[in-house]
Design a protein around this motif. Structure first.
Motif, PDB file in Angstrom:
ATOM      1  N   LEU A 148       0.846  -1.195   0.000  1.00 16.51           N
ATOM      2  CA  LEU A 148       0.000   0.000   0.000  1.00 16.51           C
ATOM      3  C   LEU A 148       0.881   1.245   0.000  1.00 16.51           C
ATOM      4  N   VAL A 149       0.549   2.191  -0.862  1.00 16.95           N
ATOM      5  CA  VAL A 149       1.264   3.461  -0.942  1.00 16.95           C
ATOM      6  C   VAL A 149       0.284   4.587  -0.644  1.00 16.95           C
ATOM      7  N   SER A 150       0.676   5.477   0.258  1.00 13.96           N
ATOM      8  CA  SER A 150      -0.109   6.674   0.554  1.00 13.96           C
ATOM      9  C   SER A 150       0.802   7.880   0.424  1.00 13.96           C
ATOM     10  N   PHE A 151       0.315   8.942  -0.210  1.00 10.02           N
ATOM     11  CA  PHE A 151       1.176  10.109  -0.409  1.00 10.02           C
ATOM     12  C   PHE A 151       0.377  11.400  -0.248  1.00 10.02           C
ATOM     13  N   GLU A 177      12.787   8.905  -6.061  1.00 11.13           N
ATOM     14  CA  GLU A 177      13.276   9.702  -7.185  1.00 11.13           C
ATOM     15  C   GLU A 177      12.350  10.864  -7.508  1.00 11.13           C
ATOM     16  N   LEU A 178      11.047  10.642  -7.362  1.00 13.71           N
ATOM     17  CA  LEU A 178      10.082  11.683  -7.715  1.00 13.71           C
ATOM     18  C   LEU A 178       9.907  12.740  -6.629  1.00 13.71           C
ATOM     19  N   LEU A 179      10.005  12.332  -5.364  1.00 13.71           N
ATOM     20  CA  LEU A 179       9.545  13.210  -4.287  1.00 13.71           C
ATOM     21  C   LEU A 179      10.614  13.621  -3.272  1.00 13.71           C
ATOM     22  N   GLN A 180      11.807  13.067  -3.352  1.00 15.00           N
ATOM     23  CA  GLN A 180      12.764  13.318  -2.275  1.00 15.00           C
ATOM     24  C   GLN A 180      13.170  14.788  -2.151  1.00 15.00           C
ATOM     25  N   HIS A 181      13.096  15.551  -3.231  1.00 11.92           N
ATOM     26  CA  HIS A 181      13.491  16.956  -3.173  1.00 11.92           C
ATOM     27  C   HIS A 181      12.296  17.909  -3.176  1.00 11.92           C
ATOM     28  N   VAL A 182      11.102  17.359  -2.977  1.00  9.43           N
ATOM     29  CA  VAL A 182       9.888  18.181  -3.001  1.00  9.43           C
ATOM     30  C   VAL A 182       9.535  18.579  -1.575  1.00  9.43           C
ATOM     31  N   GLU A 183       9.551  19.861  -1.328  1.00  9.14           N
ATOM     32  CA  GLU A 183       9.254  20.363   0.017  1.00  9.14           C
ATOM     33  C   GLU A 183       7.805  20.062   0.384  1.00  9.14           C
ATOM     34  N   ASP A 184       7.600  19.592   1.591  1.00  9.85           N
ATOM     35  CA  ASP A 184       6.283  19.289   2.158  1.00  9.85           C
ATOM     36  C   ASP A 184       5.611  18.054   1.554  1.00  9.85           C
ATOM     37  N   ALA A 185       6.289  17.344   0.677  1.00  9.66           N
ATOM     38  CA  ALA A 185       5.716  16.090   0.161  1.00  9.66           C
ATOM     39  C   ALA A 185       5.990  14.968   1.162  1.00  9.66           C
ATOM     40  N   ARG A 186       5.003  14.125   1.389  1.00 11.52           N
ATOM     41  CA  ARG A 186       5.147  13.013   2.316  1.00 11.52           C
ATOM     42  C   ARG A 186       4.558  11.761   1.667  1.00 11.52           C
ATOM     43  N   TRP A 187       5.162  10.639   1.961  1.00 10.47           N
ATOM     44  CA  TRP A 187       4.633   9.387   1.441  1.00 10.47           C
ATOM     45  C   TRP A 187       5.030   8.240   2.361  1.00 10.47           C
ATOM     46  N   SER A 188       4.233   7.173   2.276  1.00  5.99           N
ATOM     47  CA  SER A 188       4.494   5.973   3.068  1.00  5.99           C
ATOM     48  C   SER A 188       4.263   4.745   2.196  1.00  5.99           C
ATOM     49  N   VAL A 189       5.089   3.735   2.394  1.00  2.21           N
ATOM     50  CA  VAL A 189       4.926   2.442   1.733  1.00  2.21           C
ATOM     51  C   VAL A 189       4.750   1.397   2.832  1.00  2.21           C
ATOM     52  N   MET A 190       3.667   0.648   2.761  1.00  2.00           N
ATOM     53  CA  MET A 190       3.330  -0.281   3.832  1.00  2.00           C
ATOM     54  C   MET A 190       2.960  -1.655   3.274  1.00  2.00           C
ATOM     55  N   HIS A 191       3.152  -2.673   4.096  1.00  2.00           N
ATOM     56  CA  HIS A 191       2.635  -4.006   3.805  1.00  2.00           C
ATOM     57  C   HIS A 191       1.375  -4.194   4.642  1.00  2.00           C
ATOM     58  N   VAL A 192       0.265  -4.558   3.978  1.00  2.00           N
ATOM     59  CA  VAL A 192      -1.020  -4.620   4.685  1.00  2.00           C
ATOM     60  C   VAL A 192      -1.762  -5.898   4.325  1.00  2.00           C
ATOM     61  N   ARG A 193      -2.758  -6.207   5.145  1.00  2.12           N
ATOM     62  CA  ARG A 193      -3.735  -7.250   4.867  1.00  2.12           C
ATOM     63  C   ARG A 193      -5.115  -6.660   5.106  1.00  2.12           C
ATOM     64  N   PHE A 194      -6.096  -7.100   4.334  1.00  3.51           N
ATOM     65  CA  PHE A 194      -7.449  -6.580   4.455  1.00  3.51           C
ATOM     66  C   PHE A 194      -8.308  -7.555   5.259  1.00  3.51           C
ATOM     67  N   ASP A 195      -9.072  -7.016   6.206  1.00  3.17           N
ATOM     68  CA  ASP A 195      -9.971  -7.854   6.987  1.00  3.17           C
ATOM     69  C   ASP A 195     -11.056  -8.464   6.107  1.00  3.17           C
ATOM     70  N   GLU A 196     -11.533  -7.672   5.115  1.00  2.00           N
ATOM     71  CA  GLU A 196     -12.569  -8.147   4.188  1.00  2.00           C
ATOM     72  C   GLU A 196     -12.069  -7.949   2.773  1.00  2.00           C
ATOM     73  N   GLU A 197     -11.332  -8.899   2.274  1.00  2.00           N
ATOM     74  CA  GLU A 197     -10.753  -8.750   0.934  1.00  2.00           C
ATOM     75  C   GLU A 197     -11.809  -8.647  -0.157  1.00  2.00           C
ATOM     76  N   SER A 198     -12.848  -9.444  -0.072  1.00  2.00           N
ATOM     77  CA  SER A 198     -13.812  -9.509  -1.164  1.00  2.00           C
ATOM     78  C   SER A 198     -15.030  -8.609  -0.949  1.00  2.00           C
ATOM     79  N   GLY A 199     -15.076  -7.842   0.133  1.00  5.23           N
ATOM     80  CA  GLY A 199     -16.219  -6.972   0.398  1.00  5.23           C
ATOM     81  C   GLY A 199     -16.192  -5.714  -0.453  1.00  5.23           C
TER      82      GLY A 199
END
Length: 336
Positions: free
Chosen positions: A122-125, A171-193
């Motif tokens: 999962l990526v959030s930015f 590469e895209l965001l490291q020099h962008v002021e105030d840009a934030r992002w996260s990369v996560m490993h996740v599982r969904f409680d309801e995958e097919s919902g």
């Protein structure tokens, strides 16, 4: 050049309209496809005149063919050998490796269900409101990496490999002021919902695309299985089928079975593609040898074709030894 429909109609009791090469393919893309399918050595000397003849089969003009050659040189996929006139080119070792990997991906895609662990990346930015162009660039990059937007700035991809997306965001965001992002490993409680990860994908449109593919190539598949496609038609029609199929291999997220609507038409589409690709391989190879030999006398020693090795029941293709049907001896290559 006659269209494959015309060639086929001469030899068939029933008139069947074979698909033409996929509309919209650029000469550069078409040349990459042909080189990837039929040439597998950086030692082969490829005259520019042979390339022009090859692309002429698809209605590509000489000027467009030369422009395609020039672009592939700039991309490092082919290189000029010596100062001969007309020019002689060869595939670079990097291009050979790339072609092999791509062909393996196209031909093996969908052969077996993914090994599912329930893991997602999962990526959030967050990008400042003034960075609209950058936001579009991030989305394009995520799309290219086969992520799908679950919400506006939340993107997901099945699996656990996050290294490539981390590098892309750095590469895209490291020099962008105030840009934030996260990369996560996740599982969904309801995958097919309705709020699960499947909602990020337009699976209805993808299924409709597979069904259209099956319908579009049904007549060609039947003709190929019955030996009613001649080499002239085979080269163009086989390339059209590959050009259509590769789009699925590049865009289908390959979700686990329990997240897919049923019935799911991918297997039928894959069977259609592989029947055409396998049945027409030797014919297309023979036609290509015939087309380029007047400009490239050694073509028969170098031109070959791929098959899907994941389908062992399918016949092994062989090298052509003349401009007629391929012989039954000699090595060939397949995807592994």
């Amino acid at each position: 050049m006659r269209h494959p429909e015309e060639v086929y109609a001469e030899e068939s009791v029933d008139t069947v309209r074979l698909p033409r090469a996929q509309a919209g393919s650029s000469p550069q893309h078409l040349l990459v496809t042909l080189l990837g399918e039929y040439l597998d050595s950086s030692d082969a000397d490829l005259p520019s005149t042979a390339v022009i003849a090859m692309l002429r089969e698809f209605g590509i003009s000489e000027s467009s063919a030369r422009a395609a050659l020039s672009r592939l040189v700039k991309r490092g996929l082919i290189a000029r050998r010596g100062d001969a006139r007309p020019p002689v080119y060869h595939l670079t070792p990097q291009a050979i490796a790339k072609h092999r990997a791509r062909m393996q991906h196209f031909l093996n895609f969908g052969a077996r269900p993914p090994q599912w662990t329930g893991a997602w990346v999962l990526v959030s930015f967050s990008i400042p409101s003034s960075g609209q162009a950058l936001r579009h660039a991030v989305r394009r990059s995520l799309n290219a990496l086969r992520f799908a937007g679950l919400y506006d700035s939340v993107w997901i991809r099945p699996g656990s490999d996050a290294a490539v997306v981390r590098q892309a965001l750095d590469e895209l965001l490291q020099h962008v002021e105030d840009a934030r992002w996260s990369v996560m490993h996740v599982r969904f409680d309801e995958e097919s919902g309705p709020h699960g990860p499947a909602s990020a994908y337009d699976l209805a449109t993808l299924a409709a695309g597979y069904s259209r593919f099956v319908k579009r190539y049904a007549d060609l598949r039947e003709a190929a299985r019955n030996g009613k496609v001649d080499p002239v038609a085979a080269l163009v029609a086989r390339t059209s089928a590959m050009d259509s199929w590769r789009k699925f291999a590049d865009s289908d997220p390959d979700l686990p079975q329990h997240l897919l609507p049923q019935p799911w038409p991918r297997q039928q589409a894959r069977d259609t593609f592989l029947d055409i690709h396998t049945a027409l391989g030797a014919l297309a190879q023979a036609r290509l040898v015939e087309v380029v030999t007047p400009y490239w006398p050694d073509a028969v020693s170098w031109v070959t074709h791929f098959r899907a090795s994941s389908d062992p029941a399918r016949p092994e293709p062989v090298r052509a030894t003349s401009t007629g049907p391929p012989s039954q001896a000699g090595p060939d290559r397949s995807s592994h």
